[in-house]
Design a protein around this motif. Structure first.
Motif, PDB file in Angstrom:
ATOM      1  N   ALA A 283       0.826  -1.206   0.000  1.00  0.00           N
ATOM      2  CA  ALA A 283       0.000   0.000   0.000  1.00  0.00           C
ATOM      3  C   ALA A 283       0.860   1.256   0.000  1.00  0.00           C
ATOM      4  CB  ALA A 283      -0.928  -0.010   1.212  1.00  0.00           C
ATOM      5  N   GLU A 284       1.931   1.234   0.787  1.00  0.00           N
ATOM      6  CA  GLU A 284       2.836   2.384   0.833  1.00  0.00           C
ATOM      7  C   GLU A 284       3.535   2.583  -0.510  1.00  0.00           C
ATOM      8  OE1 GLU A 284       5.454   1.602   4.039  1.00  0.00           O
ATOM      9  OE2 GLU A 284       3.946   1.962   5.606  1.00  0.00           O
ATOM     10  N   GLU A 285       3.907   1.478  -1.149  1.00  0.00           N
ATOM     11  CA  GLU A 285       4.573   1.557  -2.438  1.00  0.00           C
ATOM     12  C   GLU A 285       3.649   2.155  -3.489  1.00  0.00           C
ATOM     13  OE1 GLU A 285       7.536   1.237  -5.265  1.00  0.00           O
ATOM     14  OE2 GLU A 285       7.653   0.961  -3.087  1.00  0.00           O
ATOM     15  N   GLU A 286       2.384   1.717  -3.492  1.00  0.00           N
ATOM     16  CA  GLU A 286       1.429   2.244  -4.473  1.00  0.00           C
ATOM     17  C   GLU A 286       1.101   3.713  -4.209  1.00  0.00           C
ATOM     18  OE1 GLU A 286      -1.806  -0.454  -4.183  1.00  0.00           O
ATOM     19  OE2 GLU A 286      -0.905  -1.943  -5.520  1.00  0.00           O
ATOM     20  N   THR A 287       1.070   4.076  -2.935  1.00  0.00           N
ATOM     21  CA  THR A 287       0.816   5.480  -2.590  1.00  0.00           C
ATOM     22  C   THR A 287       1.959   6.368  -3.080  1.00  0.00           C
ATOM     23  OG1 THR A 287      -0.462   4.843  -0.638  1.00  0.00           O
ATOM     24  CG2 THR A 287       0.417   7.079  -0.684  1.00  0.00           C
ATOM     25  N   ARG A 288       3.194   5.878  -2.910  1.00  0.00           N
ATOM     26  CA  ARG A 288       4.343   6.651  -3.379  1.00  0.00           C
ATOM     27  C   ARG A 288       4.329   6.819  -4.897  1.00  0.00           C
ATOM     28  NH1 ARG A 288       7.288   3.717   0.574  1.00  0.00           N
ATOM     29  NH2 ARG A 288       7.953   2.212  -1.028  1.00  0.00           N
ATOM     30  N   GLN A 289       3.762   5.821  -5.575  1.00  0.00           N
ATOM     31  CA  GLN A 289       3.695   5.879  -7.035  1.00  0.00           C
ATOM     32  C   GLN A 289       2.470   6.657  -7.513  1.00  0.00           C
ATOM     33  OE1 GLN A 289       3.786   1.807  -8.330  1.00  0.00           O
ATOM     34  NE2 GLN A 289       5.925   1.483  -7.695  1.00  0.00           N
ATOM     35  N   GLY A 290       1.673   7.152  -6.565  1.00  0.00           N
ATOM     36  CA  GLY A 290       0.499   7.944  -6.919  1.00  0.00           C
ATOM     37  C   GLY A 290      -0.629   7.126  -7.501  1.00  0.00           C
ATOM     38  N   ASN A 291      -0.684   5.832  -7.135  1.00  0.00           N
ATOM     39  CA  ASN A 291      -1.724   4.955  -7.671  1.00  0.00           C
ATOM     40  C   ASN A 291      -2.270   4.076  -6.560  1.00  0.00           C
ATOM     41  OD1 ASN A 291      -3.383   3.599  -9.448  1.00  0.00           O
ATOM     42  ND2 ASN A 291      -1.815   2.050  -9.931  1.00  0.00           N
ATOM     43  N   PRO A 292      -3.012   4.696  -5.623  1.00  0.00           N
ATOM     44  CA  PRO A 292      -3.554   3.915  -4.512  1.00  0.00           C
ATOM     45  C   PRO A 292      -4.422   2.779  -5.018  1.00  0.00           C
ATOM     46  CG  PRO A 292      -4.640   6.049  -4.655  1.00  0.00           C
ATOM     47  CD  PRO A 292      -3.475   6.094  -5.589  1.00  0.00           C
ATOM     48  N   SER A 293      -4.266   1.607  -4.371  1.00  0.00           N
ATOM     49  CA  SER A 293      -4.970   0.416  -4.849  1.00  0.00           C
ATOM     50  C   SER A 293      -6.460   0.503  -4.591  1.00  0.00           C
ATOM     51  CB  SER A 293      -4.406  -0.825  -4.157  1.00  0.00           C
ATOM     52  OG  SER A 293      -4.610  -0.723  -2.755  1.00  0.00           O
ATOM     53  N   GLU A 294      -7.193  -0.138  -5.473  1.00  0.00           N
ATOM     54  CA  GLU A 294      -8.631  -0.250  -5.277  1.00  0.00           C
ATOM     55  C   GLU A 294      -8.887  -1.348  -4.261  1.00  0.00           C
ATOM     56  OE1 GLU A 294     -11.035   1.485  -6.660  1.00  0.00           O
ATOM     57  OE2 GLU A 294      -9.722   2.715  -7.896  1.00  0.00           O
ATOM     58  N   THR A 295      -9.729  -1.086  -3.291  1.00  0.00           N
ATOM     59  CA  THR A 295     -10.041  -2.110  -2.290  1.00  0.00           C
ATOM     60  C   THR A 295     -11.275  -2.864  -2.694  1.00  0.00           C
ATOM     61  OG1 THR A 295     -11.434  -0.659  -0.988  1.00  0.00           O
ATOM     62  CG2 THR A 295      -9.089  -0.640  -0.472  1.00  0.00           C
ATOM     63  N   ALA A 296     -11.331  -4.091  -2.233  1.00  0.00           N
ATOM     64  CA  ALA A 296     -12.480  -4.942  -2.541  1.00  0.00           C
ATOM     65  C   ALA A 296     -13.510  -4.886  -1.440  1.00  0.00           C
ATOM     66  CB  ALA A 296     -12.017  -6.381  -2.753  1.00  0.00           C
ATOM     67  N   ASP A 297     -13.301  -3.983  -0.474  1.00  0.00           N
ATOM     68  CA  ASP A 297     -14.231  -3.908   0.655  1.00  0.00           C
ATOM     69  C   ASP A 297     -15.593  -3.433   0.190  1.00  0.00           C
ATOM     70  OD1 ASP A 297     -11.700  -2.653   2.938  1.00  0.00           O
ATOM     71  OD2 ASP A 297     -12.197  -4.689   2.273  1.00  0.00           O
ATOM     72  N   VAL A 298     -16.625  -4.061   0.701  1.00  0.00           N
ATOM     73  CA  VAL A 298     -17.994  -3.658   0.392  1.00  0.00           C
ATOM     74  C   VAL A 298     -18.407  -2.567   1.363  1.00  0.00           C
ATOM     75  CG1 VAL A 298     -20.379  -4.408   0.278  1.00  0.00           C
ATOM     76  CG2 VAL A 298     -18.569  -5.930  -0.504  1.00  0.00           C
ATOM     77  N   THR A 299     -18.823  -1.418   0.837  1.00  0.00           N
ATOM     78  CA  THR A 299     -19.253  -0.310   1.687  1.00  0.00           C
ATOM     79  C   THR A 299     -20.765  -0.333   1.817  1.00  0.00           C
ATOM     80  OG1 THR A 299     -17.414   0.997   0.841  1.00  0.00           O
ATOM     81  CG2 THR A 299     -19.149   2.177   2.025  1.00  0.00           C
ATOM     82  N   ARG A 300     -21.234  -0.411   3.075  1.00  0.00           N
ATOM     83  CA  ARG A 300     -22.676  -0.537   3.270  1.00  0.00           C
ATOM     84  C   ARG A 300     -23.432   0.709   2.833  1.00  0.00           C
ATOM     85  NH1 ARG A 300     -22.657  -2.641   9.320  1.00  0.00           N
ATOM     86  NH2 ARG A 300     -20.561  -1.788   9.220  1.00  0.00           N
ATOM     87  N   ASP A 301     -22.771   1.860   2.726  1.00  0.00           N
ATOM     88  CA  ASP A 301     -23.452   3.087   2.309  1.00  0.00           C
ATOM     89  C   ASP A 301     -23.607   3.172   0.789  1.00  0.00           C
ATOM     90  OD1 ASP A 301     -23.595   3.882   4.912  1.00  0.00           O
ATOM     91  OD2 ASP A 301     -21.705   5.010   4.838  1.00  0.00           O
ATOM     92  N   ASP A 302     -22.944   2.265   0.059  1.00  0.00           N
ATOM     93  CA  ASP A 302     -22.969   2.308  -1.401  1.00  0.00           C
ATOM     94  C   ASP A 302     -24.095   1.418  -1.916  1.00  0.00           C
ATOM     95  OD1 ASP A 302     -22.564   2.316  -4.064  1.00  0.00           O
ATOM     96  OD2 ASP A 302     -20.495   1.564  -4.016  1.00  0.00           O
TER      97      ASP A 302
END
Length: 486
Positions: free
Chosen positions: A172-191
């Motif tokens: 996650a830190e590596e992707e943040t440094r590259q400016g491409n935060p990963s998409e999470t597979a978490d289900v958001t109950r508000d969505d």
């Protein structure tokens, strides 16, 4: 840390009543926790309701792990909490056996759940401690061996989970440094677009992240079981082959390195780790001596080395000083049980006992030491003084003990009397009072009539007094044999 409530969150409403049973059980347990300090009877009643609710839920949903886990963990709570055990209708051992059955059921549903592995090992160790002093030392060792295996598996799983979480953080830190935060597979109950339809059910169990603190807790629990195993083996060396100790050493060799790394990375817990390590090494060495694998000098050298490590903070910790004193007194008992009149071994015993008294004196003077610990130091100093006195009797007949016999008995009587006054534990208070009377009687050479009078006047009855006297005069006891017991 293992031992938490399993608090499943209902994401979608699918199984009609599992959530009701879990919610009701957790509510009862929370109420039990609130009442535990003020009204233990009411607390026990709430725990009983929680266990009943979980049990009812399991009748309808026998494959639900959360219900099984919570029921087992609540049973463990009432079987081990010092306030609650006094309210048990069954014996502690019977309650532990019931808890073990429930834990085995939960483990059947999820063999790789770290919390269940941890708790099951705790139940096994508690049962082993209960039966070890009876006629079943082999059974105790079998239970402890199983507990050690479960603790090892628990630690292996937690280490894998910890490594995985570190890797996810790194990615996650590596992707943040590259400016491409990963998409999470978490289900958001508000969505409203996410997940499945409202009519579907889905459960998600809240899993607390594994930290280095978690790993330390599990590693120390495993070390505690290894210590108990060594203690049982030392108390009954005839109940197992000498090779049994090699298995303990094998487990320790794998655990020692892990604890060393954890101690280095967590200096705030290095003293705790060092103390538990010293206790284990002391128990392991005693087992080796009693099984004839090491001599008295090797035992003493290894024991002293274990308690000399810098992280132990021996001179400033009352807990460490008391542990060292207990270890020295165990060393004395092990040598004494050989019935040897070797003067070198006698000198080792004398030095160990006098050093233990010095440690206990120092512990009692450390600011912040609570009254019960201070009372225990007095009781132990009484025991050590009486053991020194006994060294003046055959077969040891150690000259220093003969010369100081009168003073040693006076010291013992005073220490025991102080322990009786200070102790907040009724059993310890009564034991100290009885031993004070015996030490006082010995100053008058304690004939049969005097012993009989002490037994007859004991407030807890003659039978209890006889048990105490047998403890004091038995194998490795504090006193030479008294004619009344023959």
């Amino acid at each position: 840390m293992p031992g938490k409530l399993s608090t499943s969150i209902l994401l979608k409403d699918k199984n009609d009543h599992i959530d009701d049973y879990l919610a009701a059980g957790v509510d009862f347990e929370e109420a039990a926790g609130k009442w535990r300090a003020g009204d233990s009877t009411k607390s026990m009643r709430f725990f009983g309701r929680a266990i009943d609710v979980y049990g009812e839920g399991l009748q309808k949903f026998p494959d639900n792990f959360d219900l099984a886990y919570n029921k087992a963990r609540a049973q463990l709570e009432i079987a081990t909490h010092p306030v609650l055990v006094e309210k048990l209708e069954e014996s502690v051992l019977e309650t532990l056996q019931i808890a073990l059955e429930s834990h085995r059921y939960a483990l059947h549903l999820d063999p790789d759940d770290a919390n269940t592995l941890f708790n099951t090992s705790q139940v096994l160790a508690s049962i082993a401690e209960s039966v070890a002093n009876d006629e079943y030392p082999q059974h105790a060792l079998q239970l402890l061996e199983e507990a050690i295996g479960l603790q090892k598996k628990c630690l292996d799983i937690q280490e894998a989970q910890y490594s995985e979480s570190l890797e996810l953080e790194r990615m996650a830190e590596e992707e943040t440094r590259q400016g491409n935060p990963s998409e999470t597979a978490d289900v958001t109950r508000d969505d409203p677009e996410a997940g499945t339809s409202d009519s579907e059910e889905q459960w998600a169990t809240v899993v607390e992240p594994v930290t280095q603190a978690t790993l330390i807790d599990t590693a120390l629990a495993q070390l505690s079981v290894l210590t108990t195993f060594s203690d049982v083996l030392s108390s009954k060396p005839e109940c197992a082959p000498a090779s049994t100790l090699a298995g303990v050493e094998k487990h320790w060799s794998g655990l020692e390195h892990k604890l060393g790394v954890l101690s280095t990375n967590n200096p705030e817990r290095s003293q705790e780790i060092a103390l538990n390590r010293a206790r284990f090494v002391s128990a392991l060495l005693e087992g080796g001596f009693r099984l004839g694998q090491i001599d008295g000098d090797s035992y003493k050298k290894g024991r002293d080395s274990a308690f000399a490590v810098e992280n132990l903070q021996l001179q400033t910790s009352a807990e460490a000083l008391i542990a060292n004193a207990r270890s020295l007194m165990a060393f004395n008992s092990a040598i004494a049980d050989t019935k040897s009149n070797d003067q070198h071994l006698s000198t080792l015993r004398w030095n160990a006992l006098t050093t233990s008294i010095s440690n206990l004196n120092a512990a009692s003077k450390i600011q912040g030491t609570d009254q019960q610990e201070i009372a225990s130091t007095h009781l132990l100093r009484g025991d050590a003084s009486l053991s020194l006195y006994t060294m003046g009797t055959p077969p040891t007949s150690y000259q220093s003990a003969i010369v100081q016999a009168t003073q040693l008995l006076k010291n013992a009587e005073v220490y025991y009397r102080n322990a009786s006054k200070l102790s907040q534990n009724q059993e310890e208070k009564d034991v100290a009072a009885f031993r004070s009377q015996m030490a006082l009687g010995l100053q008058g050479q304690l004939g049969m009539e005097a012993v009989d009078a002490i037994l007859a006047g004991n407030p807890r009855g003659r039978e209890w007094g006889m048990e105490q006297l047998e403890d004091m005069t038995g194998e490795g006891g504090l006193l030479p044999a008294i004619p009344l017991l023959s």
